[in-house]
Design an enzyme around this catalytic site. Sequence first.
Site, PDB file in Angstrom:
ATOM      1  N   GLU A  58       9.814   6.654  28.355  1.00 33.51           N
ATOM      2  CA  GLU A  58       9.803   5.321  27.758  1.00 33.51           C
ATOM      3  C   GLU A  58       9.220   5.353  26.346  1.00 33.51           C
ATOM      4  O   GLU A  58       9.803   4.812  25.406  1.00 33.51           O
ATOM      5  CB  GLU A  58       9.009   4.345  28.626  1.00 33.51           C
ATOM      6  CG  GLU A  58       8.994   2.925  28.068  1.00 33.51           C
ATOM      7  CD  GLU A  58       8.428   1.921  29.040  1.00 33.51           C
ATOM      8  OE1 GLU A  58       9.037   1.720  30.116  1.00 33.51           O
ATOM      9  OE2 GLU A  58       7.361   1.335  28.751  1.00 33.51           O
ATOM     10  N   ARG A  97      18.997 -12.974  -4.486  1.00 31.56           N
ATOM     11  CA  ARG A  97      18.138 -14.067  -4.939  1.00 31.56           C
ATOM     12  C   ARG A  97      17.646 -13.806  -6.372  1.00 31.56           C
ATOM     13  O   ARG A  97      17.192 -12.712  -6.693  1.00 31.56           O
ATOM     14  CB  ARG A  97      16.945 -14.224  -3.992  1.00 31.56           C
ATOM     15  CG  ARG A  97      16.028 -15.388  -4.359  1.00 31.56           C
ATOM     16  CD  ARG A  97      15.055 -15.677  -3.226  1.00 31.56           C
ATOM     17  NE  ARG A  97      14.017 -16.614  -3.595  1.00 31.56           N
ATOM     18  CZ  ARG A  97      14.181 -17.940  -3.699  1.00 31.56           C
ATOM     19  NH1 ARG A  97      15.381 -18.457  -3.478  1.00 31.56           N
ATOM     20  NH2 ARG A  97      13.176 -18.721  -4.017  1.00 31.56           N
ATOM     21  N   GLN A 139       8.813  -5.080  -9.789  1.00 30.08           N
ATOM     22  CA  GLN A 139       8.224  -3.905  -9.152  1.00 30.08           C
ATOM     23  C   GLN A 139       7.518  -4.243  -7.849  1.00 30.08           C
ATOM     24  O   GLN A 139       7.567  -3.471  -6.887  1.00 30.08           O
ATOM     25  CB  GLN A 139       7.242  -3.230 -10.115  1.00 30.08           C
ATOM     26  CG  GLN A 139       6.732  -1.876  -9.616  1.00 30.08           C
ATOM     27  CD  GLN A 139       5.786  -1.228 -10.606  1.00 30.08           C
ATOM     28  OE1 GLN A 139       4.637  -1.634 -10.718  1.00 30.08           O
ATOM     29  NE2 GLN A 139       6.285  -0.240 -11.348  1.00 30.08           N
TER      30      GLN A 139
END
Length: 378
Positions: free
Chosen positions: A241, A267, A278
């Site tokens: 798992e 955007r 940056q």
Amino acid sequence: MDFELSPIQRERYAGIGTAVAERFAEHETCTDPELVRLAWKDAASIGLTGLCLPEEYGGAGLGALDTALGLEAFGRSCSDMGLVFGVAAHLLSCAVTVSEFGTGEARELLAGMAAGDLIAGNAMTEDEAGSDVGRIRTTATRSGEQYLLEGEKSFVSNAPIADVFVTYAVTDPSAGFLGISAFAVPRELDGVVVGPPLPKMGLNGCLAARVRFEGCVVPAHYRLGAEGAGGAIFQQSMAWERGCLFAAYLGLMERQLAECVGRTTDRRQFGRKIAGFQAVSHRIARMRQRLESARLLLYRACWLLEQGRTDVSAIAMAKTAVSEAAVANSLDAMQLFGSAGYLAGAGIEEQLRDCLPTTIFSGTTEIQLELIARETGL
């Protein structure tokens, strides 16, 4: 060293991703048990419920690394991480356990598990027992060729829709860790009581509940492995798992990174794309670095598991790296999307909620660090 996936691995990864994208294109996270089971059938039709199960039972017979790659493709193409988590938990902590340690009638459950007709839940956690297997209080008292199971499990993933529970109980109180045994318990047996679904912060597509065993008589042929081997069996199930399930979160982070790149290049603010700032580009660079670092650790841990070398520290480091990267990247994604990410519908806030429990389930980050420290010689 060879860091390239083989042509077969790349083809399988792409095929699973395409199939998942097609089947779950209009799927939305839901908590209705009937709808969840329908989603499971779609996942099963792609082969996701039987990736590493034996071919003779309808599985694909894949090793640990290829199983991880399949789950990564699943997590990348399906936004319902609750469903992805539930399928992975069913496969890795339950079906693999039955495959490796079941005999007779118990192994007959495998065909249904591989086909997704039988959904499994891992019934280990109790109010006072999680990673500390030695503290479980559920008991299994033998009488002839059957066991009387008594006790309650506090958090069982898939429980509301599960058909079988892989559970652990004390068969010899005086033997400590060596007094625990494992069982595959069909839900249809008298005395199996499943509570209502538990409200959760995330992973809502994976229904969870408490499970009680009240005078539940379990035939001995449903015991997994030898009596007293439950502790070791649980540890092996956790290796699978922790090693493979978290690959699904690599897929989520890959999808999330692409969404963030798209968002920041589309955007515009102050006359230019925000990706040109940056502060934004470096945040995305860190997201990618976390993802790729975690991926390398997880692939290595799965490769070792596939070679029969269960490296506890390698698995713990991979689990820790993936879970911490998933949370950090989701927080970064929230910042990059701003208020749009905070609102329901964009998917970013759901990703954050789905990633937060990764530092808790399958053993907390603190437990993983203890394992790493122990393997380091401390």
